[in-house]
Enzyme design. Structure first.
Site, PDB file in Angstrom:
ATOM      1  N   CYS A 107      41.479  24.021  78.621  1.00  0.00           N
ATOM      2  CA  CYS A 107      40.173  23.996  79.276  1.00  0.00           C
ATOM      3  C   CYS A 107      40.166  25.089  80.337  1.00  0.00           C
ATOM      4  O   CYS A 107      41.136  25.220  81.088  1.00  0.00           O
ATOM      5  CB  CYS A 107      39.958  22.626  79.909  1.00  0.00           C
ATOM      6  SG  CYS A 107      38.398  22.481  80.791  1.00  0.00           S
ATOM      7  N   HIS A 149      34.672  18.348  73.126  1.00  0.00           N
ATOM      8  CA  HIS A 149      35.256  18.745  74.420  1.00  0.00           C
ATOM      9  C   HIS A 149      34.152  19.164  75.405  1.00  0.00           C
ATOM     10  O   HIS A 149      34.128  18.718  76.551  1.00  0.00           O
ATOM     11  CB  HIS A 149      36.244  19.903  74.189  1.00  0.00           C
ATOM     12  CG  HIS A 149      36.877  20.442  75.441  1.00  0.00           C
ATOM     13  ND1 HIS A 149      38.230  20.364  75.688  1.00  0.00           N
ATOM     14  CD2 HIS A 149      36.334  21.073  76.520  1.00  0.00           C
ATOM     15  CE1 HIS A 149      38.485  20.907  76.876  1.00  0.00           C
ATOM     16  NE2 HIS A 149      37.350  21.353  77.397  1.00  0.00           N
ATOM     17  N   GLU A 150      33.224  20.000  74.923  1.00  0.00           N
ATOM     18  CA  GLU A 150      32.164  20.502  75.814  1.00  0.00           C
ATOM     19  C   GLU A 150      31.156  19.402  76.155  1.00  0.00           C
ATOM     20  O   GLU A 150      30.696  19.310  77.284  1.00  0.00           O
ATOM     21  CB  GLU A 150      31.453  21.706  75.191  1.00  0.00           C
ATOM     22  CG  GLU A 150      32.355  22.901  74.901  1.00  0.00           C
ATOM     23  CD  GLU A 150      33.251  23.292  76.062  1.00  0.00           C
ATOM     24  OE1 GLU A 150      32.837  23.165  77.233  1.00  0.00           O
ATOM     25  OE2 GLU A 150      34.391  23.715  75.805  1.00  0.00           O
ATOM     26  N   HIS A 153      32.266  17.345  78.964  1.00  0.00           N
ATOM     27  CA  HIS A 153      32.030  17.943  80.292  1.00  0.00           C
ATOM     28  C   HIS A 153      30.672  17.515  80.855  1.00  0.00           C
ATOM     29  O   HIS A 153      30.542  17.257  82.053  1.00  0.00           O
ATOM     30  CB  HIS A 153      32.053  19.473  80.216  1.00  0.00           C
ATOM     31  CG  HIS A 153      33.429  20.066  80.324  1.00  0.00           C
ATOM     32  ND1 HIS A 153      34.237  19.864  81.417  1.00  0.00           N
ATOM     33  CD2 HIS A 153      34.128  20.869  79.486  1.00  0.00           C
ATOM     34  CE1 HIS A 153      35.395  20.515  81.240  1.00  0.00           C
ATOM     35  NE2 HIS A 153      35.357  21.127  80.069  1.00  0.00           N
TER      36      HIS A 153
HETATM   37 ZN   LIG Z   1      36.836  22.258  79.232  1.00  0.00          ZN
END
Ligand SMILES: [Zn+2]
Length: 190
Positions: A107, A149-150, A153
Site C-alpha cells: 500500500c 484494496h482500494e 480505503h
Molecule cells: Zn492502499
C-alpha cells in the site's frame, strides 16, 4: 500535479468516506492528479483518503500488472479481463465470492511493507465512472483484488486489518516508524 500520499497512522485513513456528486469542486483535476500521483509512486491503485480527501473515489490500474506478466501468470492471476484502468466513484461492492485466495499486497500509505492478504476471487461492484455513468460489473483475480484494496480505503479499512496478530506484532516496529515519518519512500508523503 503530484499529490503527497497520506502515511499510515493518520486518522483520515480510518474514516469512512462520503459520496460525491458531479459538482464536487475540481473533480476532473483531482482525478488527473491522482493518476499522476499513482504513476509517480509506481502503484496499481490509489484512493482519495490517501491524498487526504475523505470521499468515495478511487482509481485502479491492473492493466500495467497484466502487461508486465508472462502468459502463464496471466492465466493464473487474471480472469475475464486483461487488466483495467478505471475510475470508481461512490462504489459499492455488492457481492464477495466464497472462493478466496491469498497474495501479497502493498500500500502506498504503508511504504516498504507487503503482507499476505486473503481476498475474494470474484466481486460484483456498482459504481460511477469519471463521467458519472453508472456501471454494475463483475471482476475476478488480480483486478478484483486491487479493487477490494482500494474500496476498503473508502471504508476506512487497511489491508493490515486482515493480517494475523502474530505477523502484526512482527511488523509493529516498522509501522510505528512509518507513523512517525521515519520511513520515507521515494514519493512525497505527508
Ligand atoms: Zn492502499
Amino acid at each position: 500535479m503530484i499529490l503527497p500520499v497520506v502515511a499510515y497512522g493518520r486518522g483520515i485513513l480510518r474514516q469512512k468516506s462520503k459520496d460525491i456528486d458531479k459538482d464536487f469542486p475540481g473533480l476532473y483535476e483531482l482525478i488527473e492528479n491522482m493518476w499522476q500521483t499513482l504513476y509517480s509512486a509506481d502503484g496499481s491503485g490509489l484512493a482519495a483518503p490517501q491524498v487526504n480527501l475523505s470521499v468515495k473515489l478511487f482509481i485502479v490500474d491492473s492493466k500495467e500488472i497484466y502487461d508486465n506478466m508472462d502468459d502463464e501468470d496471466r492465466l493464473e492471476f487474471f480472469s475475464g479481463d486483461e487488466g483495467i484502468k478505471e475510475t470508481f466513484i461512490n462504489a459499492k461492492i455488492t457481492e464477495y465470492s466464497d472462493e478466496k485466495w491469498i497474495e501479497k499486497e502493498g500500500c502506498l500509505s504503508i511504504p516498504t511493507l507487503s503482507e499476505d492478504v486473503e481476498r475474494s476471487w470474484t466481486i460484483c461492484i456498482e459504481y460511477l465512472d469519471k463521467d458519472f455513468v453508472k456501471h454494475s460489473k463483475t471482476f475476478s483475480g488480480m483486478t478484483a483484488r486491487v479493487i477490494q484494496h482500494e474500496f476498503d480505503h473508502t471504508e476506512g479499512k487497511l489491508y493490515l486489518d486482515y493480517v494475523n496478530s502474530l505477523r502484526k506484532k512482527f511488523i509493529n516496529g516498522k509501522l510505528l516508524k512509518i507513523s512517525k515519518g521515519q520511513i520515507k519512500p521515494k514519493y512525497k508523503m505527508q
